[in-house]
Design a protein around this motif. Structure first.
Motif, short mmCIF file in Angstrom:
data_model
loop_
_atom_site.label_atom_id
_atom_site.label_comp_id
_atom_site.label_asym_id
_atom_site.label_seq_id
_atom_site.Cartn_x
_atom_site.Cartn_y
_atom_site.Cartn_z
N PRO A 1 -16.41 -0.77 12.82
CA PRO A 1 -17.44 -1.66 13.35
C PRO A 1 -17.22 -3.12 12.99
O PRO A 1 -16.65 -3.43 11.95
N ALA A 2 -17.67 -3.99 13.87
CA ALA A 2 -17.63 -5.43 13.60
C ALA A 2 -18.65 -5.72 12.50
O ALA A 2 -19.61 -4.97 12.32
N PRO A 3 -18.46 -6.83 11.75
CA PRO A 3 -19.38 -7.14 10.66
C PRO A 3 -20.85 -7.12 11.06
O PRO A 3 -21.69 -6.63 10.30
N GLN A 4 -21.17 -7.62 12.23
CA GLN A 4 -22.58 -7.67 12.63
C GLN A 4 -23.16 -6.28 12.91
O GLN A 4 -24.37 -6.14 13.02
N ASP A 5 -22.30 -5.27 13.00
CA ASP A 5 -22.76 -3.90 13.23
C ASP A 5 -22.84 -3.09 11.93
O ASP A 5 -23.16 -1.91 11.97
N ARG A 6 -22.56 -3.72 10.81
CA ARG A 6 -22.56 -3.04 9.51
C ARG A 6 -23.93 -3.18 8.86
O ARG A 6 -24.70 -4.08 9.18
N LEU A 7 -24.22 -2.31 7.89
CA LEU A 7 -25.46 -2.40 7.12
C LEU A 7 -25.17 -2.04 5.68
O LEU A 7 -24.61 -0.99 5.39
N VAL A 8 -25.55 -2.94 4.79
CA VAL A 8 -25.45 -2.70 3.35
C VAL A 8 -26.85 -2.40 2.84
O VAL A 8 -27.81 -3.10 3.18
N THR A 9 -26.97 -1.35 2.05
CA THR A 9 -28.24 -0.98 1.46
C THR A 9 -28.10 -1.05 -0.06
O THR A 9 -27.19 -0.45 -0.62
N LEU A 10 -28.99 -1.79 -0.68
CA LEU A 10 -29.04 -1.89 -2.14
C LEU A 10 -30.21 -1.04 -2.61
O LEU A 10 -31.35 -1.29 -2.25
N ILE A 11 -29.91 -0.02 -3.40
CA ILE A 11 -30.94 0.84 -3.96
C ILE A 11 -31.15 0.39 -5.40
O ILE A 11 -30.21 0.34 -6.19
N VAL B 1 -22.74 1.37 2.03
CA VAL B 1 -22.21 0.64 3.19
C VAL B 1 -22.27 1.61 4.35
O VAL B 1 -21.64 2.68 4.31
N ASP B 2 -23.06 1.26 5.35
CA ASP B 2 -23.27 2.13 6.51
C ASP B 2 -23.69 3.54 6.10
O ASP B 2 -23.21 4.53 6.65
N GLY B 3 -24.56 3.61 5.08
CA GLY B 3 -25.11 4.89 4.66
C GLY B 3 -24.26 5.69 3.69
O GLY B 3 -24.69 6.73 3.21
N GLU B 4 -23.06 5.21 3.39
CA GLU B 4 -22.16 5.92 2.46
C GLU B 4 -22.10 5.16 1.15
O GLU B 4 -22.00 3.93 1.14
N ILE C 1 -24.93 -10.63 -5.51
CA ILE C 1 -23.61 -10.45 -4.88
C ILE C 1 -23.76 -9.94 -3.46
O ILE C 1 -23.10 -10.44 -2.53
N VAL C 2 -24.63 -8.97 -3.25
CA VAL C 2 -24.85 -8.43 -1.89
C VAL C 2 -25.33 -9.54 -0.96
O VAL C 2 -24.83 -9.69 0.16
N GLU C 3 -26.31 -10.33 -1.41
CA GLU C 3 -26.82 -11.43 -0.58
C GLU C 3 -25.71 -12.40 -0.21
O GLU C 3 -25.61 -12.82 0.94
N LYS C 4 -24.91 -12.78 -1.19
CA LYS C 4 -23.85 -13.76 -0.96
C LYS C 4 -22.81 -13.24 0.03
O LYS C 4 -22.48 -13.91 1.02
N VAL C 5 -22.28 -12.05 -0.22
CA VAL C 5 -21.22 -11.50 0.62
C VAL C 5 -21.74 -11.25 2.04
O VAL C 5 -21.09 -11.59 3.02
N CYS C 6 -22.92 -10.66 2.14
CA CYS C 6 -23.47 -10.36 3.47
C CYS C 6 -23.76 -11.64 4.25
O CYS C 6 -23.49 -11.70 5.46
N ALA C 7 -24.26 -12.66 3.60
CA ALA C 7 -24.51 -13.94 4.29
C ALA C 7 -23.21 -14.55 4.78
O ALA C 7 -23.14 -15.03 5.92
N ARG D 1 -14.35 -6.30 -3.83
CA ARG D 1 -14.30 -4.93 -3.30
C ARG D 1 -15.30 -4.76 -2.17
O ARG D 1 -15.01 -4.14 -1.14
N LEU D 2 -16.51 -5.31 -2.32
CA LEU D 2 -17.51 -5.23 -1.27
C LEU D 2 -17.05 -6.00 -0.04
O LEU D 2 -17.14 -5.52 1.08
N ARG D 3 -16.53 -7.18 -0.27
CA ARG D 3 -16.03 -8.01 0.84
C ARG D 3 -14.95 -7.25 1.62
O ARG D 3 -14.94 -7.23 2.85
N LYS D 4 -14.03 -6.62 0.91
CA LYS D 4 -12.94 -5.87 1.54
C LYS D 4 -13.48 -4.68 2.34
O LYS D 4 -13.00 -4.39 3.43
N ALA D 5 -14.49 -4.01 1.80
CA ALA D 5 -15.08 -2.85 2.49
C ALA D 5 -15.76 -3.27 3.80
O ALA D 5 -15.82 -2.48 4.75
N LEU D 6 -16.24 -4.50 3.85
CA LEU D 6 -16.95 -4.98 5.03
C LEU D 6 -16.07 -5.71 6.02
O LEU D 6 -16.48 -5.96 7.15
N ALA D 7 -14.86 -6.07 5.61
CA ALA D 7 -13.96 -6.85 6.48
C ALA D 7 -13.32 -5.99 7.56
O ALA D 7 -13.20 -4.81 7.44
#
Length: 90
Positions: free
Chosen positions: A10-20, A70-73, A34-40, A84-90
């Protein structure tokens, strides 16, 4: 700069990060920053869920928080590595 191609997925705009997380958790606060920064920077949507408000999440993750999905996983827990988060989302 737009890449000429992208990896399958998926393209970045189609991804979803969930922080529990839970209130009063300093590791959760660090993870959120970190999540806020990378996602922004990548244009990725993110959400947070509180384990004190969801018994299923509490039972599943209470020993691991903060947890990042990341996308429910499950991507990581306890400490979030920015690169690592940036790489997972790229």
């Amino acid at each position: 700069m737009t890449p000429l191609f992208r990896r399958n997925g998926p393209a970045p705009q189609d991804r979803l990060v969930t922080l529990i997380r839970k209130p009063g958790c300093h590791l959760c606060d660090d993870a959120q920053a970190i999540v806020e920064k990378v996602c922004a920077e990548l244009g990725v949507s993110w959400e947070q869920k509180d384990i004190t408000q969801d018994s299923q999440l509490h039972d599943q993750y209470w020993e691991q928080i903060p947890v990042v999905l990341v996308d429910g996983e499950q991507h990581t827990f306890w400490r979030v590595n920015e690169e690592r988060l940036r790489k997972a989302l790229a």
